[in-house]
Design a protein around this motif. Structure first.
Motif, mmCIF file in Angstrom:
data_model
loop_
_atom_site.group_PDB
_atom_site.id
_atom_site.type_symbol
_atom_site.label_atom_id
_atom_site.label_comp_id
_atom_site.label_asym_id
_atom_site.label_seq_id
_atom_site.Cartn_x
_atom_site.Cartn_y
_atom_site.Cartn_z
ATOM 1 N N HIS A 26 7.812 -46.348 9.098
ATOM 2 C CA HIS A 26 6.915 -45.374 9.710
ATOM 3 C C HIS A 26 6.973 -43.994 9.057
ATOM 4 O O HIS A 26 5.925 -43.413 8.716
ATOM 5 N N ILE A 27 8.154 -43.442 8.882
ATOM 6 C CA ILE A 27 8.257 -42.113 8.274
ATOM 7 C C ILE A 27 7.679 -42.133 6.865
ATOM 8 O O ILE A 27 6.929 -41.228 6.475
ATOM 9 N N SER A 28 7.960 -43.185 6.116
ATOM 10 C CA SER A 28 7.402 -43.319 4.763
ATOM 11 C C SER A 28 5.886 -43.408 4.794
ATOM 12 O O SER A 28 5.203 -42.840 3.933
ATOM 13 N N ASP A 29 5.343 -44.131 5.778
ATOM 14 C CA ASP A 29 3.887 -44.248 5.899
ATOM 15 C C ASP A 29 3.241 -42.889 6.162
ATOM 16 O O ASP A 29 2.182 -42.579 5.614
ATOM 17 N N VAL A 30 3.861 -42.096 7.022
ATOM 18 C CA VAL A 30 3.309 -40.766 7.309
ATOM 19 C C VAL A 30 3.375 -39.890 6.055
ATOM 20 O O VAL A 30 2.398 -39.228 5.693
ATOM 21 N N LEU A 31 4.501 -39.908 5.368
ATOM 22 C CA LEU A 31 4.626 -39.110 4.146
ATOM 23 C C LEU A 31 3.680 -39.590 3.047
ATOM 24 O O LEU A 31 3.199 -38.797 2.245
ATOM 25 N N ALA A 32 3.385 -40.881 3.035
ATOM 26 C CA ALA A 32 2.483 -41.449 2.022
ATOM 27 C C ALA A 32 1.051 -40.944 2.161
ATOM 28 O O ALA A 32 0.249 -41.095 1.238
ATOM 29 N N THR A 33 0.716 -40.317 3.287
ATOM 30 C CA THR A 33 -0.614 -39.721 3.418
ATOM 31 C C THR A 33 -0.795 -38.574 2.425
ATOM 32 O O THR A 33 -1.927 -38.168 2.145
ATOM 33 N N GLY A 34 0.305 -38.038 1.921
ATOM 34 C CA GLY A 34 0.250 -36.925 0.978
ATOM 35 C C GLY A 34 0.012 -35.571 1.622
ATOM 36 O O GLY A 34 -0.144 -34.575 0.923
ATOM 37 N N LEU A 35 0.018 -35.522 2.934
ATOM 38 C CA LEU A 35 -0.290 -34.278 3.638
ATOM 39 C C LEU A 35 0.942 -33.468 4.021
ATOM 40 O O LEU A 35 0.857 -32.263 4.212
ATOM 41 N N PHE A 36 2.079 -34.127 4.138
ATOM 42 C CA PHE A 36 3.304 -33.456 4.575
ATOM 43 C C PHE A 36 4.246 -33.256 3.395
ATOM 44 O O PHE A 36 4.321 -34.096 2.492
ATOM 45 N N LYS A 37 4.988 -32.148 3.434
ATOM 46 C CA LYS A 37 5.938 -31.845 2.358
ATOM 47 C C LYS A 37 7.201 -32.684 2.467
ATOM 48 O O LYS A 37 7.725 -33.157 1.472
ATOM 49 N N ASN A 38 7.709 -32.828 3.675
ATOM 50 C CA ASN A 38 8.946 -33.566 3.902
ATOM 51 C C ASN A 38 9.080 -33.859 5.394
ATOM 52 O O ASN A 38 8.259 -33.415 6.189
ATOM 53 N N ALA A 39 10.133 -34.601 5.721
ATOM 54 C CA ALA A 39 10.382 -34.955 7.118
ATOM 55 C C ALA A 39 11.875 -34.864 7.402
ATOM 56 O O ALA A 39 12.707 -34.998 6.496
ATOM 57 N N ARG A 40 12.183 -34.679 8.676
ATOM 58 C CA ARG A 40 13.568 -34.665 9.150
ATOM 59 C C ARG A 40 13.615 -35.574 10.368
ATOM 60 O O ARG A 40 12.784 -35.469 11.268
ATOM 61 N N PHE A 41 14.606 -36.468 10.415
ATOM 62 C CA PHE A 41 14.761 -37.420 11.511
ATOM 63 C C PHE A 41 16.107 -37.149 12.163
ATOM 64 O O PHE A 41 17.143 -37.200 11.493
ATOM 65 N N VAL A 42 16.103 -36.842 13.451
ATOM 66 C CA VAL A 42 17.337 -36.473 14.144
ATOM 67 C C VAL A 42 17.461 -37.199 15.479
ATOM 68 O O VAL A 42 16.463 -37.599 16.079
ATOM 69 N N LYS A 43 18.685 -37.361 15.913
ATOM 70 C CA LYS A 43 18.944 -37.919 17.234
ATOM 71 C C LYS A 43 19.191 -36.764 18.192
ATOM 72 O O LYS A 43 19.914 -35.815 17.876
ATOM 73 N N VAL A 44 18.584 -36.835 19.357
ATOM 74 C CA VAL A 44 18.787 -35.821 20.399
ATOM 75 C C VAL A 44 20.109 -36.154 21.095
ATOM 76 O O VAL A 44 20.292 -37.274 21.585
ATOM 77 N N LEU A 45 21.006 -35.189 21.132
ATOM 78 C CA LEU A 45 22.353 -35.429 21.653
ATOM 79 C C LEU A 45 22.436 -35.128 23.145
ATOM 80 O O LEU A 45 23.005 -34.140 23.577
ATOM 81 N N VAL A 46 21.836 -36.020 23.906
ATOM 82 C CA VAL A 46 21.946 -35.967 25.362
ATOM 83 C C VAL A 46 22.377 -37.342 25.838
ATOM 84 O O VAL A 46 22.029 -38.359 25.242
ATOM 85 N N GLN A 47 23.159 -37.361 26.881
ATOM 86 C CA GLN A 47 23.593 -38.628 27.468
ATOM 87 C C GLN A 47 22.506 -39.110 28.418
ATOM 88 O O GLN A 47 22.129 -38.393 29.344
ATOM 89 N N GLU A 48 21.981 -40.304 28.175
ATOM 90 C CA GLU A 48 20.902 -40.818 29.004
ATOM 91 C C GLU A 48 21.305 -42.149 29.610
ATOM 92 O O GLU A 48 22.032 -42.922 28.998
ATOM 93 N N GLU A 49 20.811 -42.397 30.808
ATOM 94 C CA GLU A 49 21.092 -43.668 31.464
ATOM 95 C C GLU A 49 20.304 -44.801 30.834
ATOM 96 O O GLU A 49 20.776 -45.920 30.730
ATOM 97 N N GLU A 50 19.077 -44.505 30.423
ATOM 98 C CA GLU A 50 18.217 -45.525 29.833
ATOM 99 C C GLU A 50 17.669 -45.015 28.514
ATOM 100 O O GLU A 50 17.085 -43.944 28.440
#
Length: 107
Positions: A26-50
């Motif tokens: 998915h991230i590669s597909d979005v970048l392959a549009t040629g419209l974005f310079k770069n991407a950052r993928f992060v995990k949100v550090l919150v404890q979740e039940e689900e």
């Protein structure tokens, strides 16, 4: 600079499949549009039940490029995620404008 931010909560039952899809497709597909310079993928550090929560940030130079993405690419890419993960994935999108950046003097 505009950051197109997508925050996603993914159900644990499809987490591993989704994570691989995000990293390898998915991230590669979005970048392959040629419209974005770069991407950052992060995990949100919150404890979740689900589920687990992540954020992917795509950096774009202009509003025109972001609008082109919305018009010509987003519907197809969003549809793919719905077909693969349906109601096991909840996403919301935010647009952020970078005003300034600051760095520690030693960096």
């Amino acid at each position: 600079m505009i950051i197109y931010n997508i925050t996603i909560n993914i159900d644990l039952s499809v987490h591993d499949k989704w994570l691989l899809w995000m990293k390898n497709k998915h991230i590669s597909d979005v970048l392959a549009t040629g419209l974005f310079k770069n991407a950052r993928f992060v995990k949100v550090l919150v404890q979740e039940e689900e589920g687990a929560t992540y954020s992917v940030q795509f950096f774009v130079d202009s509003r025109d490029k972001l609008n082109e993405y919305y018009k010509n690419h987003a519907p197809k890419l969003r549809q793919e995620s719905l077909e693969l993960f349906g109601d096991k994935m909840l996403a919301f999108r935010t647009e952020l404008e970078v005003l300034d950046e600051y760095f520690h003097a030693e960096n």
